[in-house]
Design an enzyme around this catalytic site. Structure first.
Site, short mmCIF file in Angstrom:
data_model
loop_
_atom_site.label_atom_id
_atom_site.label_comp_id
_atom_site.label_asym_id
_atom_site.label_seq_id
_atom_site.Cartn_x
_atom_site.Cartn_y
_atom_site.Cartn_z
N LYS A 1 4.34 3.95 -9.99
CA LYS A 1 3.34 3.86 -9.22
C LYS A 1 2.00 3.66 -10.16
CE LYS A 1 5.20 6.98 -6.06
NZ LYS A 1 5.28 8.47 -5.40
N GLU B 1 0.87 -1.17 -0.09
CA GLU B 1 0.11 0.01 -0.02
C GLU B 1 0.89 1.39 -0.10
OE1 GLU B 1 -3.79 0.29 0.38
OE2 GLU B 1 -2.92 1.88 -0.80
#
Ligand SMILES: NC(=O)c1ccc[n+]([C@@H]2O[C@H](COP(=O)([O-])OP(=O)(O)OC[C@H]3O[C@@H](n4cnc5c(N)ncnc54)[C@H](OP(=O)(O)O)[C@@H]3O)[C@@H](O)[C@H]2O)c1
Length: 428
Positions: A207, A131
């Protein structure tokens, strides 16, 4: 209560010490929530003697993170060293091979090795969670894998590099050039040791590749991300865009098109009154569009000790509770190999052209655009000088291939005094 979950933490820098502080200060709350204690068994970093402002006396120490990953008293290996290869990769692989769960914040490593690591973790029956690797504190991986699990995802977008957003908003608010703000950001320590990771869009591209895999059920394909950094964004374009109701953001967009998966990380114009357009300074934003849910906007701190450690702890707590999801939301071996599509999703474009101030120059530009199938929606002149006539054009929806073709045509007319600027306008 069940047995404690015992962590081995490799990397005691910004994020690692943040995790230590949360585990130390919230021990009772974490135990109540997880139904078991969350403890630190041992840690590792490069220099043992360094004062890190946290008490390490109760924990074991390993100089070698691989040895930490293999310790019998470690159930969960937390990798917070960074780096695409080297000790981060070696120790994560060792942890998985030794049957330990893994939590990491390392987007560079996962963008390249994520597929192989996910397959290894799933084969070994251990969790691999990340995460913190995408947009800091923002729980966007959880939003995609859990909260939106019933949606077909249409598009994922994000401003996911706080340094770039800081530079662009500071240029606008202080009326400064890119170079001036870059130097300022460097002096403040905002940039990575290799600044091209930030301003070149690579960090944000890592990302985006991770988010796309989860959103579209595809294998992580960092090489398929079309990347352009913010180095060429000028204060002129920021100010002209603002006058036309837009702001320039380093925006990541991923969507499945008829030609394959399109992943772009590039400066874009977005409407100034949209959530993305209103994003200031180093804040991050992730926008997810699902067929049932519609648009979800998540906004928060994308980096820093507390925000990143918060995301690491979300993963640690899931593992402590025994909650499992596949690494990328579906078994890694079932992830599809999607072809990388470039320039598939059409959009309007912002063009800035500096023309010779001569009769007929504008007509030549309009005709070159028309010949490439690019039609003009809005056009205006600004800052007219003696010999130069700067022109701004907003096109109707077109493709980047058509824009490139059109600008090549404009070049041949001989009326351009400067290199033309073309920036995509993302409808958000
Ligand atoms: N900082 C953020 O805001 C942020 C946000 C999101 C994700 N991340 C990710 O989180 C990870 C850690 O970032 P960070 O900012 O905390 O980095 P950092 O402050 O540079 O800390 C890195 C730590 O790793 C240790 N280390 C480096 N090489 C090692 C080796 N060979 N063996 C053992 N330890 C080693 C260092 O030890 P010494 O202290 O002894 O030198 C240091 O404690 C990276 O993957 C980064 O991309 C960071």
């Amino acid at each position: 209560m069940s047995d404690p979950l015992r962590l081995g933490i490799a990397g005691l820098g910004t994020v690692g010490t943040g995790v230590l502080r949360i585990v130390q200060s919230h021990a009772e709350m974490l135990a109540q929530r997880a139904g078991r204690a969350v403890e630190i068994a041992a840690v590792s970093a490069r220099s043992r003697g360094k004062d890190r402002g946290v008490d390490l006396s109760a924990y074991g120490w390993e100089d070698d993170p691989v040895a930490l990953a293999r310790r019998d008293d470690v159930d969960l290996f937390v990798e917070l060293m960074g780096g695409e290869d080297g000790p981060a990769k070696a120790s994560v692989e060792a942890a998985i091979a030794a049957g330990k769960h893994v939590v990491t914040a390392n987007k560079a490593m996962l963008a390249i090795h994520g597929q192989a690591m996910a397959e290894a973790a799933e084969d070994a029956g251990v969790a691999l969670r990340f995460e913190a690797a995408v947009a800091g504190a923002i729980p966007c991986i959880k939003a995609l894998t859990e909260g939106l699990a019933g949606n077909r995802i249409r598009r994922v977008m994000g401003v996911m590099n706080g340094t770039c957003n800081y530079i662009l908003t500071r240029m606008e608010s202080a009326h400064l050039s890119y170079d001036a703000v870059f130097d300022e950001a460097n002096a403040l320590g905002y940039l990575e040791a290799d600044p091209t990771l930030d301003v070149g869009g690579i960090d944000a591209g890592h990302k985006l590749a991770l988010l796309s895999a989860i959103a579209f059920g595809t294998r992580v394909d960092f090489a398929g991300v079309e990347i352009e950094g913010i180095e060429r964004v000028s204060i002129t374009d920021i100010e002209q865009a603002r006058d036309m109701g837009y702001r320039i953001k380093l925006l990541g967009v991923a969507q499945m098109t008829g030609r394959g998966l399109e992943q772009r990380m590039q400066p874009c114009l977005v409407p100034a009154d949209s959530p993305l357009g209103q994003l200031e300074n180093a804040t991050n934003m992730v926008v997810i569009e699902g067929d049932a849910a519609g648009q979800i906007v998540l906004r928060g701190a994308g980096a820093g000790e507390g925000p990143t450690a918060s995301a690491v702890m979300a993963d640690v707590m899931d593992i402590a509770r025994g909650f499992r999801v596949p690494v990328f939301g579906q078994p890694a071996r079932t992830l599809a190999e999607a072809p990388a599509a470039r320039s598939a999703a059409p959009a309007p474009y912002y063009l800035r052209l500096t023309l010779e101030d001569k009769p007929g120059a504008l007509a030549k530009v309009a005709s070159a655009l028309g010949e490439s199938g690019v039609s003009i929606n809005r056009m205006r002149q600004y800052g007219h000088a003696d010999t130069a006539a700067p022109v701004l054009i907003v096109t109707h929806t077109t493709t980047s291939d058509a824009i490139a073709h059109a600008l090549a045509g404009v070049e041949t007319t001989g009326v351009l005094l400067e290199e033309p600027v073309a920036i995509r306008i993302e409808e958000v």
